[in-house]
Motif scaffolding. Structure first.
Motif, short mmCIF file in Angstrom:
data_model
loop_
_atom_site.label_atom_id
_atom_site.label_comp_id
_atom_site.label_asym_id
_atom_site.label_seq_id
_atom_site.Cartn_x
_atom_site.Cartn_y
_atom_site.Cartn_z
N LEU A 12 0.81 -0.99 0.12
CA LEU A 12 -0.10 -0.04 -0.11
C LEU A 12 0.63 1.18 -0.09
O LEU A 12 0.65 2.09 -0.74
CB LEU A 12 -1.05 0.11 1.12
CG LEU A 12 -1.81 1.17 1.39
CD1 LEU A 12 -3.02 1.09 0.28
CD2 LEU A 12 -2.61 1.13 2.78
N ARG A 13 1.90 1.29 0.87
CA ARG A 13 2.95 2.32 0.98
C ARG A 13 3.54 2.49 -0.49
O ARG A 13 3.77 3.66 -0.85
CB ARG A 13 3.86 2.18 2.11
CG ARG A 13 4.70 3.34 2.19
CD ARG A 13 5.76 2.94 3.15
NE ARG A 13 6.62 2.02 2.40
CZ ARG A 13 7.79 1.06 3.00
NH1 ARG A 13 7.74 1.38 4.38
NH2 ARG A 13 8.28 0.29 2.41
N ASP A 14 3.94 1.34 -1.07
CA ASP A 14 4.61 1.61 -2.20
C ASP A 14 3.71 2.21 -3.48
O ASP A 14 4.24 2.91 -4.31
CB ASP A 14 5.09 0.18 -2.91
CG ASP A 14 6.31 -0.26 -1.90
OD1 ASP A 14 6.96 0.45 -0.96
OD2 ASP A 14 6.70 -1.52 -1.74
N SER A 15 2.60 1.63 -3.55
CA SER A 15 1.52 2.08 -4.60
C SER A 15 1.18 3.72 -4.34
O SER A 15 0.95 4.44 -5.03
CB SER A 15 0.18 1.35 -4.35
OG SER A 15 -0.54 1.52 -3.18
N ILE A 16 1.15 4.21 -2.89
CA ILE A 16 0.90 5.51 -2.51
C ILE A 16 2.01 6.38 -3.06
O ILE A 16 2.00 7.34 -3.72
CB ILE A 16 0.82 5.88 -1.11
CG1 ILE A 16 -0.78 5.03 -0.70
CG2 ILE A 16 0.68 7.20 -0.85
CD1 ILE A 16 -0.90 5.23 0.65
N TYR A 17 3.48 5.90 -2.87
CA TYR A 17 4.65 6.53 -3.40
C TYR A 17 4.56 6.60 -4.98
O TYR A 17 5.34 7.40 -5.33
CB TYR A 17 5.84 5.78 -2.84
CG TYR A 17 5.94 6.00 -1.53
CD1 TYR A 17 5.71 7.37 -0.80
CD2 TYR A 17 6.76 5.01 -0.68
CE1 TYR A 17 6.12 7.47 0.58
CE2 TYR A 17 7.02 5.03 0.71
CZ TYR A 17 6.68 6.54 1.42
OH TYR A 17 7.04 6.73 2.71
N ARG A 18 3.90 5.81 -5.49
CA ARG A 18 4.08 5.74 -6.91
C ARG A 18 3.04 6.69 -7.45
O ARG A 18 3.07 7.17 -8.73
CB ARG A 18 3.70 4.29 -7.70
CG ARG A 18 4.67 3.20 -7.48
CD ARG A 18 4.59 1.98 -8.40
NE ARG A 18 4.96 0.94 -7.50
CZ ARG A 18 4.49 -0.17 -7.09
NH1 ARG A 18 3.12 0.01 -7.16
NH2 ARG A 18 4.89 -0.85 -6.24
N ILE A 19 2.00 7.24 -6.97
CA ILE A 19 0.98 8.26 -7.44
C ILE A 19 1.66 9.34 -7.37
O ILE A 19 2.42 10.03 -6.54
CB ILE A 19 -0.26 8.19 -6.32
CG1 ILE A 19 -1.03 6.85 -6.21
CG2 ILE A 19 -0.86 9.51 -6.70
CD1 ILE A 19 -1.97 6.97 -5.24
N PRO A 20 1.63 10.22 -8.40
CA PRO A 20 2.29 11.56 -8.50
C PRO A 20 1.68 12.53 -7.43
O PRO A 20 0.42 12.66 -7.33
CB PRO A 20 1.86 12.18 -10.22
CG PRO A 20 1.28 10.77 -10.77
CD PRO A 20 0.90 9.85 -9.70
N VAL A 21 2.65 13.44 -7.22
CA VAL A 21 2.12 14.22 -6.06
C VAL A 21 1.01 15.19 -6.63
O VAL A 21 0.25 15.61 -5.78
CB VAL A 21 3.42 15.30 -5.60
CG1 VAL A 21 3.02 16.40 -4.76
CG2 VAL A 21 4.71 14.30 -5.24
#
Length: 140
Positions: A12-21
């Motif tokens: 979940l953390r990794d998928s959130i980090y992949r979302i553009p700012v």
């Protein structure tokens, strides 16, 4: 089991980090605007409901006070009229004549009294009917 939870949280953390700012900021702005709008709408609705309820209560109280004042005025009119009838010598004399009259004589005296009462009550619109009882129990 603990290992599975950690793995799920990491993914979940990794998928959130992949979302553009930009997308995260846009999502947070949409969330903030939605929550603010709902809060303002709820507060406005509650305040409006309270104001309307108070105004409605005040309106009802004002109407009841007006009705009460009208009833009081009408009762004063009737009280004044009955006092006048009690002390009016012409009417009292006519009632005394009716007490001693019988048959056609009673009807004649009753007609005279009715005319006198009609002349007296013509100015009072709310008074539709009046009955005077003689001491012998007959209605005039």
């Amino acid at each position: 089991m603990k290992y599975k939870r950690l793995k799920c949280l990491r993914s979940l953390r990794d998928s959130i980090y992949r979302i553009p700012v930009q997308h995260l900021v846009a999502a947070l702005l949409i969330l903030l605007i939605t929550v603010s709008t709902l809060a303002i709408t709820g507060i406005s609705y509650t305040l409006s409901e309270q104001i309307i309820s108070k105004k409605n209560s005040k309106y009802c109280i004002d109407i009841l006070n007006e009705i009460s004042a009208n009833i009081h005025t009408k009762l004063k009119e009737v009280d004044s009229l009955t006092t006048y009838i009690c002390y009016n010598e012409t009417i009292q004399s006519q009632i005394n004549k009716m007490n001693h009259a019988q048959g056609n004589s009673f009807l004649y005296e009753k007609k005279i009294l009715e005319k006198e009462l009609i002349n007296m009550t013509v100015a009072i619109d709310s008074l539709k009917e009046m009955t005077i009882l003689t001491s012998s129990g007959q209605s005039a």
